[in-house]
Design a protein around this motif. Structure first.
Motif, mmCIF file in Angstrom:
data_model
loop_
_atom_site.group_PDB
_atom_site.id
_atom_site.type_symbol
_atom_site.label_atom_id
_atom_site.label_comp_id
_atom_site.label_asym_id
_atom_site.label_seq_id
_atom_site.Cartn_x
_atom_site.Cartn_y
_atom_site.Cartn_z
ATOM 1 N N LEU A 298 1.541 -3.647 -1.864
ATOM 2 C CA LEU A 298 2.338 -4.191 -0.771
ATOM 3 C C LEU A 298 2.958 -3.072 0.060
ATOM 4 O O LEU A 298 2.908 -3.096 1.299
ATOM 5 C CB LEU A 298 3.433 -5.108 -1.310
ATOM 6 C CG LEU A 298 4.385 -5.695 -0.258
ATOM 7 C CD1 LEU A 298 3.613 -6.527 0.757
ATOM 8 C CD2 LEU A 298 5.468 -6.538 -0.918
ATOM 9 N N VAL A 299 3.547 -2.076 -0.601
ATOM 10 C CA VAL A 299 4.204 -0.980 0.113
ATOM 11 C C VAL A 299 3.201 -0.224 0.981
ATOM 12 O O VAL A 299 3.479 0.098 2.145
ATOM 13 C CB VAL A 299 4.890 -0.029 -0.885
ATOM 14 C CG1 VAL A 299 5.311 1.271 -0.197
ATOM 15 C CG2 VAL A 299 6.111 -0.706 -1.500
ATOM 16 N N THR A 300 2.021 0.058 0.438
ATOM 17 C CA THR A 300 1.027 0.785 1.227
ATOM 18 C C THR A 300 0.554 -0.044 2.422
ATOM 19 O O THR A 300 0.346 0.491 3.522
ATOM 20 C CB THR A 300 -0.179 1.185 0.349
ATOM 21 O OG1 THR A 300 -0.640 0.038 -0.384
ATOM 22 C CG2 THR A 300 0.196 2.286 -0.624
ATOM 23 N N ALA A 301 0.396 -1.356 2.232
ATOM 24 C CA ALA A 301 -0.016 -2.213 3.342
ATOM 25 C C ALA A 301 1.028 -2.199 4.457
ATOM 26 O O ALA A 301 0.694 -2.121 5.647
ATOM 27 C CB ALA A 301 -0.250 -3.641 2.853
ATOM 28 N N MET A 302 2.311 -2.271 4.091
ATOM 29 C CA MET A 302 3.363 -2.312 5.102
ATOM 30 C C MET A 302 3.561 -0.954 5.769
ATOM 31 O O MET A 302 3.909 -0.881 6.945
ATOM 32 C CB MET A 302 4.667 -2.807 4.472
ATOM 33 C CG MET A 302 4.586 -4.229 3.927
ATOM 34 S SD MET A 302 3.780 -5.419 5.038
ATOM 35 C CE MET A 302 4.889 -5.381 6.451
ATOM 36 N N LEU A 303 3.351 0.132 5.024
ATOM 37 C CA LEU A 303 3.377 1.452 5.656
ATOM 38 C C LEU A 303 2.311 1.542 6.737
ATOM 39 O O LEU A 303 2.555 2.045 7.836
ATOM 40 C CB LEU A 303 3.148 2.543 4.602
ATOM 41 C CG LEU A 303 4.342 2.999 3.773
ATOM 42 C CD1 LEU A 303 3.869 3.932 2.660
ATOM 43 C CD2 LEU A 303 5.381 3.702 4.644
ATOM 44 N N GLY A 304 1.111 1.038 6.402
ATOM 45 C CA GLY A 304 0.028 1.063 7.376
ATOM 46 C C GLY A 304 0.331 0.228 8.600
ATOM 47 O O GLY A 304 0.038 0.633 9.733
ATOM 48 N N MET A 305 0.933 -0.932 8.397
ATOM 49 C CA MET A 305 1.288 -1.778 9.527
ATOM 50 C C MET A 305 2.369 -1.110 10.381
ATOM 51 O O MET A 305 2.291 -1.096 11.610
ATOM 52 C CB MET A 305 1.776 -3.138 9.034
ATOM 53 C CG MET A 305 2.226 -4.069 10.163
ATOM 54 S SD MET A 305 2.855 -5.644 9.546
ATOM 55 C CE MET A 305 3.487 -6.361 11.070
ATOM 56 N N GLY A 306 3.384 -0.562 9.719
ATOM 57 C CA GLY A 306 4.478 0.072 10.455
ATOM 58 C C GLY A 306 4.010 1.228 11.311
ATOM 59 O O GLY A 306 4.530 1.454 12.411
ATOM 60 N N ALA A 307 2.995 1.961 10.837
ATOM 61 C CA ALA A 307 2.491 3.116 11.579
ATOM 62 C C ALA A 307 1.717 2.722 12.828
ATOM 63 O O ALA A 307 1.263 3.593 13.577
ATOM 64 C CB ALA A 307 1.615 3.980 10.669
ATOM 65 N N TRP B 230 -5.520 5.363 6.026
ATOM 66 C CA TRP B 230 -5.638 5.733 4.612
ATOM 67 C C TRP B 230 -4.694 4.934 3.716
ATOM 68 O O TRP B 230 -5.043 4.574 2.592
ATOM 69 C CB TRP B 230 -5.403 7.233 4.436
ATOM 70 C CG TRP B 230 -6.624 8.024 4.807
ATOM 71 C CD1 TRP B 230 -6.838 8.740 5.944
ATOM 72 C CD2 TRP B 230 -7.826 8.126 4.038
ATOM 73 N NE1 TRP B 230 -8.093 9.287 5.941
ATOM 74 C CE2 TRP B 230 -8.726 8.938 4.783
ATOM 75 C CE3 TRP B 230 -8.238 7.634 2.808
ATOM 76 C CZ2 TRP B 230 -10.007 9.250 4.325
ATOM 77 C CZ3 TRP B 230 -9.514 7.947 2.343
ATOM 78 C CH2 TRP B 230 -10.375 8.739 3.091
ATOM 79 N N VAL B 231 -3.502 4.636 4.211
ATOM 80 C CA VAL B 231 -2.605 3.844 3.360
ATOM 81 C C VAL B 231 -3.066 2.392 3.277
ATOM 82 O O VAL B 231 -2.884 1.733 2.250
ATOM 83 C CB VAL B 231 -1.129 3.923 3.833
ATOM 84 C CG1 VAL B 231 -0.572 5.320 3.649
ATOM 85 C CG2 VAL B 231 -0.972 3.461 5.263
ATOM 86 N N VAL B 232 -3.709 1.886 4.335
ATOM 87 C CA VAL B 232 -4.279 0.540 4.264
ATOM 88 C C VAL B 232 -5.428 0.526 3.263
ATOM 89 O O VAL B 232 -5.586 -0.428 2.487
ATOM 90 C CB VAL B 232 -4.753 0.076 5.656
ATOM 91 C CG1 VAL B 232 -5.621 -1.181 5.537
ATOM 92 C CG2 VAL B 232 -3.551 -0.218 6.551
ATOM 93 N N ARG B 233 -6.216 1.585 3.238
ATOM 94 C CA ARG B 233 -7.282 1.688 2.239
ATOM 95 C C ARG B 233 -6.692 1.732 0.832
ATOM 96 O O ARG B 233 -7.248 1.141 -0.103
ATOM 97 C CB ARG B 233 -8.118 2.940 2.488
ATOM 98 C CG ARG B 233 -9.026 2.843 3.712
ATOM 99 C CD ARG B 233 -9.781 4.136 3.956
ATOM 100 N NE ARG B 233 -10.686 4.022 5.103
ATOM 101 C CZ ARG B 233 -11.413 5.029 5.584
ATOM 102 N NH1 ARG B 233 -11.325 6.226 5.009
ATOM 103 N NH2 ARG B 233 -12.208 4.840 6.617
ATOM 104 N N ALA B 234 -5.568 2.424 0.687
ATOM 105 C CA ALA B 234 -4.901 2.454 -0.617
ATOM 106 C C ALA B 234 -4.435 1.061 -1.022
ATOM 107 O O ALA B 234 -4.500 0.690 -2.199
ATOM 108 C CB ALA B 234 -3.712 3.418 -0.569
ATOM 109 N N SER B 235 -3.984 0.284 -0.027
ATOM 110 C CA SER B 235 -3.569 -1.090 -0.308
ATOM 111 C C SER B 235 -4.749 -1.931 -0.784
ATOM 112 O O SER B 235 -4.617 -2.725 -1.718
ATOM 113 C CB SER B 235 -2.950 -1.719 0.949
ATOM 114 O OG SER B 235 -2.665 -3.079 0.743
#
Length: 304
Positions: free
Chosen positions: A17-26, A171-176
């Protein structure tokens, strides 16, 4: 793997969840919220559909078919979470109103800090044990820390490092996505994914829920006479839910314990996984419909 996953299921859910939201925020800037002022009718309509219509459709499905237990809780979670981060991408492919989609995603994500525990309390309290009390403060705290805080950090990253923000987001979305894969593999290896126990009827009900959400959204947007691009954005936003948040809330409300069966939690997990898969298929249909509608609209403009 199964035992390790059960012991750390919550943190697997937090990671994805955190990685998905980091990707969205960016990918978000304060300017993305200007659509609230530019298109107040579309933003207000889309937000109301998300926060009012979706829970009412979920309630109708649960009540009409006498759904109980983990499937009812899973459907309630789906109704209580905001639109997913991929809805903006799908809206772009469908030639819908991307700024509108982004704004509704952001607004409902912020609003879910308060609306998610309220919707869950409204929909599932009667299906839980008599001694169950909805942990509103816990849910609000976890949403703030795992959803809103990473979103803000991602936006700050875009502000400070605009040149690398797109790569960071990718990359963080890929991590998600890797996190979701780990949840599926971990759940399967621990014996939690029993599709036979879930049953064909429950699978059809989840598929029916998606179809009803898409239909209800389309009818309301049509009645409001919103532009085709706006209708496309809202329809996709309604169907594509933030299942990542659903996984985290499931792990929080129904934590897995090694050696202890959890039929309700397992059914919730299966409901979320099935919805997450089916929503992608429905999204493809909405993309094709949106592109056809946009093409017809362009033809009319040229003819005029």
């Amino acid at each position: 793997m199964g035992g390790f996953y059960l012991a750390n299921e919550y943190w697997f859910a937090v990671f994805q969840l955190v990685t998905a939201m980091l990707g969205m925020g960016a990918t978000l800037t304060p300017g993305d919220f200007r659509a609230i002022l530019r298109e107040p009718k579309a933003v207000t309509s889309g937000t109301a559909i998300q926060l009012i219509m979706v829970p009412l459709v979920a309630l109708a499905v649960i009540s009409a078919f006498g759904i109980a237990g983990g499937v009812a809780v899973g459907i309630a979670l789906i109704a209580a979470i905001p639109g997913g981060t991929t809805s903006n991408i799908f809206t772009f492919f469908a030639r819908g109103n991307v700024p509108l989609s982004t704004t509704i995603t952001a607004v409902t994500t912020l609003a879910c800090l308060f609306t998610t525990p309220l919707i869950l309390d409204f929909l599932i309290t009667q299906y839980m044990p008599a001694d169950f009390a909805m942990p509103r403060v816990q849910i609000m705290t976890e949403i703030a820390l795992t959803l809103l805080l990473p979103l803000v950090i991602g936006m700050v990253y875009l502000r400070l490092f605009p040149g690398s923000a797109a790569t960071f987001s990718k990359w963080v979305v890929r991590a998600s996505l890797l996190g979701i894969l780990m949840i599926v593999v971990g759940s399967a290896s621990s014996g939690r994914l029993d599709w036979q126990a879930f049953g064909l009827i429950n699978s059809v009900l989840v598929a029916g829920l998606i179809a009803l959400l898409a239909l209800a959204s389309w009818l309301i947007c049509k009645a409001l006479r919103l532009r085709h691009a706006d209708r496309t954005a809202i329809d996709i936003e309604v169907v594509v839910r933030n299942v990542n948040l659903g996984f985290m809330l499931k792990a929080s409300l129904f934590p897995a314990v090694i050696g202890r069966p959890d039929p309700i939690g397992d059914m919730v997990l299966l409901t979320l996984l099935l919805y997450g898969t089916l929503q992608l298929l429905i999204a493809v249909a909405l993309i094709l419909r949106g592109r056809r509608g946009a093409k017809r609209g362009s033809g009319l403009d040229i003819a005029a």
